[in-house]
Design a protein around this motif. Structure first.
Motif, PDB file in Angstrom:
ATOM      1  N   UNK A  92       7.821   3.559  34.383  1.00  0.00           N
ATOM      2  CA  UNK A  92       8.972   2.529  33.927  1.00  0.00           C
ATOM      3  C   UNK A  92       9.168   1.862  35.283  1.00  0.00           C
ATOM      4  N   UNK A  93       8.892   2.429  36.343  1.00  0.00           N
ATOM      5  CA  UNK A  93       9.290   1.912  37.478  1.00  0.00           C
ATOM      6  C   UNK A  93       8.102   0.806  38.063  1.00  0.00           C
ATOM      7  N   UNK A  94       6.820   0.737  37.365  1.00  0.00           N
ATOM      8  CA  UNK A  94       5.987  -0.132  37.541  1.00  0.00           C
ATOM      9  C   UNK A  94       6.395  -1.594  37.116  1.00  0.00           C
ATOM     10  N   UNK A  95       6.412  -2.561  37.733  1.00  0.00           N
ATOM     11  CA  UNK A  95       6.769  -3.886  37.308  1.00  0.00           C
ATOM     12  C   UNK A  95       5.608  -4.999  37.399  1.00  0.00           C
ATOM     13  N   UNK A  96       4.545  -4.605  38.300  1.00  0.00           N
ATOM     14  CA  UNK A  96       3.653  -5.750  38.577  1.00  0.00           C
ATOM     15  C   UNK A  96       2.300  -5.212  38.081  1.00  0.00           C
ATOM     16  N   UNK A 170       1.602  -0.486  27.799  1.00  0.00           N
ATOM     17  CA  UNK A 170       1.925  -0.882  26.329  1.00  0.00           C
ATOM     18  C   UNK A 170       1.866   0.567  25.554  1.00  0.00           C
ATOM     19  N   UNK A 171       0.819   1.335  26.020  1.00  0.00           N
ATOM     20  CA  UNK A 171       0.488   2.580  25.219  1.00  0.00           C
ATOM     21  C   UNK A 171       1.503   3.553  25.406  1.00  0.00           C
ATOM     22  N   UNK A 172       2.362   3.633  26.503  1.00  0.00           N
ATOM     23  CA  UNK A 172       3.520   4.531  26.714  1.00  0.00           C
ATOM     24  C   UNK A 172       4.807   3.931  25.942  1.00  0.00           C
ATOM     25  N   UNK A 173       4.782   2.916  25.124  1.00  0.00           N
ATOM     26  CA  UNK A 173       5.990   2.427  24.440  1.00  0.00           C
ATOM     27  C   UNK A 173       5.934   3.020  22.993  1.00  0.00           C
TER      28      UNK A 173
END
Length: 221
Positions: A92-96, A170-173
């Motif tokens: 969740x901390x990865x934005x790029x 996306x997989x971890x959503x």
């Protein structure tokens, strides 16, 4: 392309029989977790680490991080009740856009060469899951019976499981499933193919006292 390692260190070390979590046990005079963090940091000077720890052990983790030469490249976050949730918290901390390595905090003997091979294959194929061939005889248990499996078809899965961020994030959503035993199973459940890469037999997961003894011998060599 950013390089980010999510190091998951949420174990309590029950099988180790120690009074502290296994990631904090000493190996060659340093905590096991220190060796793991140091290996990733020394592989590239532009790699960042997200260290996932239980809330009750973050102070101890921060003390370890402060002994690293590149401590400014490490961010600590809180884990969850499952590995899936802990990894999700880190992601969740990865934005790029990034190549993301998800690694067990107690697999401290991996080589920089393995990390680099995982990175290169991920750029080419989207993922790299380290695996080694089984060397023991394998039997499958069914009910009260069992039968021999062809060990040539069996692979033992390791970490760092490495993915492009546009596959992994996306997989971890998805909602958690009990079949999620690692990151590869999460990505596959999202309908994406994953690719194996040759791992290292020395890339052991320190779980039991004899593993720690073996690691001591390896690191001294």
């Amino acid at each position: 392309m950013q390089k980010i390692a999510v190091i998951v260190a949420g174990g309590i070390g029950q099988r180790m029989g120690a009074s502290i979590p296994k990631q904090f046990l000493l190996l060659n005079g340093k905590p096991i977790l220190w060796h793991t963090l140091q290996r990733f940091l020394m592989t590239w000077d532009d790699l960042r680490i997200i260290l996932v720890l239980p809330a009750e052990h973050q102070e101890e983790g921060n003390k370890i991080v402060q002994t690293l030469q590149a401590s400014d490249r490490v961010t600590i976050t809180t884990g969850g009740d499952t590995r899936f949730q802990s990894v999700k918290n880190g992601l969740s901390l990865i934005k790029e856009p990034a190549v993301i390595f998800v690694h067990d905090g107690v697999r401290c003997l991996l080589s920089s060469e393995l990390i680099k091979r995982c990175f290169q294959q991920t750029l080419e194929k989207g993922s790299a899951i380290p695996a080694v061939a089984a060397t023991d005889s394998i039997r499958i248990v069914e009910g009260e019976g069992h039968y021999v499996a062809d060990r040539n078809l069996v692979r033992i899965i390791q970490t760092p499981q490495t993915f492009l961020s546009d596959l992994l994030l996306p997989a971890f959503q998805q909602s958690y499933q009990t079949s999620f035993t690692d990151e590869a199973t999460v990505v596959e459940a999202a309908g994406k193919k994953v690719f194996l890469i040759e791992g290292e037999y020395t890339n052991i997961k320190i779980t039991r006292p004899e593993d720690l003894q073996m690691a001591e011998q390896m690191i001294q060599r």
